[in-house]
Design a protein around this motif. Structure first.
Motif, PDB file in Angstrom:
ATOM      1  N   LEU A  26       0.848  -1.195   0.000  1.00 27.26           N
ATOM      2  CA  LEU A  26       0.000   0.000   0.000  1.00 27.26           C
ATOM      3  C   LEU A  26       0.882   1.242   0.000  1.00 27.26           C
ATOM      4  N   GLU A  27       0.479   2.268  -0.723  1.00 28.15           N
ATOM      5  CA  GLU A  27       1.309   3.463  -0.868  1.00 28.15           C
ATOM      6  C   GLU A  27       1.166   4.428   0.310  1.00 28.15           C
ATOM      7  N   ASP A  28      -0.032   4.508   0.858  1.00 30.10           N
ATOM      8  CA  ASP A  28      -0.329   5.497   1.899  1.00 30.10           C
ATOM      9  C   ASP A  28      -0.214   4.845   3.279  1.00 30.10           C
ATOM     10  N   ASN A  29       0.547   5.473   4.177  1.00 31.37           N
ATOM     11  CA  ASN A  29       0.704   4.929   5.528  1.00 31.37           C
ATOM     12  C   ASN A  29      -0.616   4.901   6.296  1.00 31.37           C
ATOM     13  N   LEU A  30      -1.508   5.857   6.009  1.00 26.43           N
ATOM     14  CA  LEU A  30      -2.821   5.852   6.653  1.00 26.43           C
ATOM     15  C   LEU A  30      -3.599   4.595   6.245  1.00 26.43           C
ATOM     16  N   ASP A  31      -3.519   4.230   4.977  1.00 29.01           N
ATOM     17  CA  ASP A  31      -4.157   2.998   4.508  1.00 29.01           C
ATOM     18  C   ASP A  31      -3.534   1.769   5.168  1.00 29.01           C
ATOM     19  N   LYS A  32      -2.216   1.822   5.371  1.00 26.52           N
ATOM     20  CA  LYS A  32      -1.529   0.704   6.020  1.00 26.52           C
ATOM     21  C   LYS A  32      -2.033   0.510   7.446  1.00 26.52           C
ATOM     22  N   VAL A  33      -2.171   1.621   8.165  1.00 28.29           N
ATOM     23  CA  VAL A  33      -2.681   1.560   9.542  1.00 28.29           C
ATOM     24  C   VAL A  33      -4.081   0.960   9.557  1.00 28.29           C
ATOM     25  N   HIS A  34      -4.913   1.432   8.632  1.00 30.20           N
ATOM     26  CA  HIS A  34      -6.293   0.939   8.551  1.00 30.20           C
ATOM     27  C   HIS A  34      -6.319  -0.556   8.253  1.00 30.20           C
ATOM     28  N   ALA A  35      -5.498  -0.990   7.303  1.00 28.16           N
ATOM     29  CA  ALA A  35      -5.475  -2.402   6.906  1.00 28.16           C
ATOM     30  C   ALA A  35      -4.988  -3.293   8.047  1.00 28.16           C
ATOM     31  N   VAL A  36      -3.907  -2.899   8.711  1.00 26.47           N
ATOM     32  CA  VAL A  36      -3.372  -3.705   9.816  1.00 26.47           C
ATOM     33  C   VAL A  36      -4.389  -3.788  10.961  1.00 26.47           C
ATOM     34  N   SER A  37      -5.081  -2.686  11.236  1.00 25.63           N
ATOM     35  CA  SER A  37      -6.100  -2.675  12.291  1.00 25.63           C
ATOM     36  C   SER A  37      -7.243  -3.631  11.950  1.00 25.63           C
ATOM     37  N   LEU A  38      -7.653  -3.645  10.680  1.00 21.21           N
ATOM     38  CA  LEU A  38      -8.715  -4.553  10.253  1.00 21.21           C
ATOM     39  C   LEU A  38      -8.306  -6.010  10.410  1.00 21.21           C
ATOM     40  N   ILE A  39      -7.052  -6.315  10.101  1.00 23.48           N
ATOM     41  CA  ILE A  39      -6.549  -7.684  10.249  1.00 23.48           C
ATOM     42  C   ILE A  39      -6.568  -8.092  11.719  1.00 23.48           C
ATOM     43  N   ALA A  40      -6.069  -7.222  12.592  1.00 21.36           N
ATOM     44  CA  ALA A  40      -6.044  -7.515  14.030  1.00 21.36           C
ATOM     45  C   ALA A  40      -7.448  -7.727  14.586  1.00 21.36           C
ATOM     46  N   LEU A  41      -8.390  -6.859  14.178  1.00 22.94           N
ATOM     47  CA  LEU A  41      -9.766  -6.969  14.667  1.00 22.94           C
ATOM     48  C   LEU A  41     -10.435  -8.248  14.186  1.00 22.94           C
ATOM     49  N   ASP A  42     -10.156  -8.635  12.941  1.00 26.14           N
ATOM     50  CA  ASP A  42     -10.753  -9.859  12.408  1.00 26.14           C
ATOM     51  C   ASP A  42     -10.255 -11.079  13.178  1.00 26.14           C
ATOM     52  N   ILE A  43      -8.970 -11.115  13.469  1.00 24.64           N
ATOM     53  CA  ILE A  43      -8.395 -12.222  14.252  1.00 24.64           C
ATOM     54  C   ILE A  43      -9.011 -12.253  15.649  1.00 24.64           C
ATOM     55  N   TYR A  44      -9.158 -11.082  16.256  1.00 25.00           N
ATOM     56  CA  TYR A  44      -9.742 -11.013  17.601  1.00 25.00           C
ATOM     57  C   TYR A  44     -11.195 -11.480  17.596  1.00 25.00           C
ATOM     58  N   GLU A  45     -11.970 -10.998  16.629  1.00 24.41           N
ATOM     59  CA  GLU A  45     -13.398 -11.313  16.594  1.00 24.41           C
ATOM     60  C   GLU A  45     -13.671 -12.773  16.236  1.00 24.41           C
ATOM     61  N   LYS A  46     -12.840 -13.359  15.382  1.00 28.45           N
ATOM     62  CA  LYS A  46     -13.084 -14.741  14.955  1.00 28.45           C
ATOM     63  C   LYS A  46     -12.471 -15.784  15.884  1.00 28.45           C
ATOM     64  N   PHE A  47     -11.329 -15.435  16.506  1.00 26.49           N
ATOM     65  CA  PHE A  47     -10.608 -16.442  17.302  1.00 26.49           C
ATOM     66  C   PHE A  47     -10.399 -16.044  18.759  1.00 26.49           C
ATOM     67  N   SER A  48     -10.815 -14.835  19.118  1.00 24.60           N
ATOM     68  CA  SER A  48     -10.633 -14.319  20.485  1.00 24.60           C
ATOM     69  C   SER A  48      -9.175 -14.383  20.929  1.00 24.60           C
ATOM     70  N   ASP A  49      -8.259 -14.291  19.956  1.00 20.40           N
ATOM     71  CA  ASP A  49      -6.824 -14.338  20.266  1.00 20.40           C
ATOM     72  C   ASP A  49      -6.345 -12.916  20.559  1.00 20.40           C
ATOM     73  N   ILE A  50      -6.485 -12.526  21.827  1.00 20.31           N
ATOM     74  CA  ILE A  50      -6.160 -11.155  22.220  1.00 20.31           C
ATOM     75  C   ILE A  50      -4.669 -10.863  22.043  1.00 20.31           C
ATOM     76  N   ASN A  51      -3.818 -11.798  22.450  1.00 23.18           N
ATOM     77  CA  ASN A  51      -2.372 -11.561  22.392  1.00 23.18           C
ATOM     78  C   ASN A  51      -1.887 -11.338  20.962  1.00 23.18           C
ATOM     79  N   LEU A  52      -2.353 -12.190  20.028  1.00 19.81           N
ATOM     80  CA  LEU A  52      -1.951 -12.035  18.631  1.00 19.81           C
ATOM     81  C   LEU A  52      -2.485 -10.720  18.066  1.00 19.81           C
TER      82      LEU A  52
END
Length: 359
Positions: A26-52
């Motif tokens: 991704l070219e824009d760092n703001l987009d990168k932050v948004h994308a990484v946050s979405l990945i973390a939230l999806d992992i948390y919501e689907k697997f309840s893996d808080i540490n990861l």
């Protein structure tokens, strides 16, 4: 060129490592932050893996530090703050929201500052900080009103803020959505943006109708007329008495829109109404829903199960007045006689006389 949508497709397929690798493209760092946050939230919501999830959020926080532009940085900080709050690290989330607000103050252009505050408000709202979100929006609103930009620009920025309010409401369950929808409606109405005000008016009515089953997906489906999908979602997502309540809420919405098929949903629920165990709160609410749906006989059965005298009296009053509106005056008077609270019975009679006089 890689987009956030490309990364979301990988996330949807559970390909988290591939998604994280794609973030660097991704070219824009703001987009990168948004994308990484979405990945973390999806992992948390689907697997309840808080540490990861928290480990991944550290990457998002690191990327945020690379952003120099105060407009983008304030939005990135609020994005990260929101994710931390949802995952469960409230202390860090609140601290980062404070940093986001401080960063927004460094934005020289008052219009951009207002939009940044609006975005911060959005992230506060979706992470459960409803009061703070609404307060932050008012600061954004005042920023535009007090700015020295011309009227046309002010109007454009206010419309953008209204759209952010609406987007926030769209992301929340009915109870949380209402204050954002109502503020957005007020804004569009005063700006005479009539088509947007009309849409908000409908969304407000829907949110008020769907008190129990009003998650964003179900509301969206009903607004689009996908009634079968909404019914399926209620059956899949809810349990016990909430299934009956949710389906009755959908039926009531359909009735308000004159969608005749609502009667089919009511019939199906009444056939299995005794299959569920009901709380006293559920009993009272179902009595109300059935009354509004015109299923008076069944509403009366539930009203008589209410133990609280005041709530029972109000339920019986509503049934009596609905009968009166349907010109069933004899039955209406009989129901009023059943009301145990004398004050509510008196009010019911007064309202019944008014209805009778107008017939």
């Amino acid at each position: 060129m890689t987009t956030i949508e490309d990364i979301l497709l990988l996330v949807k397929g559970g390909l988290y490592e591939d998604a994280l690798l794609k973030v660097d493209e991704l070219e824009d760092n703001l987009d990168k932050v948004h994308a990484v946050s979405l990945i973390a939230l999806d992992i948390y919501e689907k697997f309840s893996d808080i540490n990861l999830a928290l480990d991944i959020m550290e990457d998002a926080e690191y990327i945020t530090k690379k952003i120099k532009d105060p407009f983008k940085k304030s939005i990135a900080l609020s994005n990260v703050a929101s994710a931390y709050l949802i995952i469960g690290n409230r202390k860090k989330g609140v601290r980062l929201f404070e940093k986001a607000l401080d960063e927004a103050l460094h934005i020289e252009n008052s219009g951009e500052r207002a939009i940044a505050l609006g975005k911060i408000s959005y992230h506060m709202g979706i992470s459960g900080l409803i009061d703070s979100a609404l307060e932050t929006f008012e600061v954004a609103f005042d920023t535009v009103i007090r700015s020295k930009i011309d009227y046309t620009q002010k109007t454009d920025y206010l419309i953008k803020l209204g759209e952010i309010l609406e987007e926030t409401g769209d992301s929340l369950s009915s109870t949380g959505a209402l204050p954002f929808y109502e503020r957005a409606y007020d804004l569009f109405d005063k700006l005479h943006v009539n088509f947007k005000a009309a849409i908000l008016e409908k969304k407000i009515l829907l949110a008020k109708t769907l008190k129990v089953c009003g998650n964003p997906e179900i509301r969206s489906a009903l607004l689009e007329g996908r009634y079968g999908h909404a019914v399926a979602e209620v059956k899949n997502l809810l349990k016990g008495e909430k299934i009956a309540i949710g389906l009755l809420e959908i039926a009531l919405w359909m009735k308000k829109l004159d969608v005749f098929e609502y009667k089919k949903i009511v019939r199906e629920i009444l056939e299995q109404i005794n299959s569920f165990n009901y709380s006293q709160e559920g009993v009272a609410y179902i009595a109300t829903l059935l009354t509004e749906l015109g299923s008076i006989k069944e509403a009366l059965v539930f009203a008589n199960k209410i133990e609280d005298v005041e709530k029972k009296s109000e339920a019986l009053k509503a049934i009596a007045l609905e009968l009166a509106r349907e010109k069933e005056l004899k039955d209406a008077y009989k129901i009023i006689e059943m009301i145990p609270d004398s004050e509510i019975k008196k009010k019911a009679l007064e309202e019944l006389f008014e209805i009778e006089a107008a017939l």
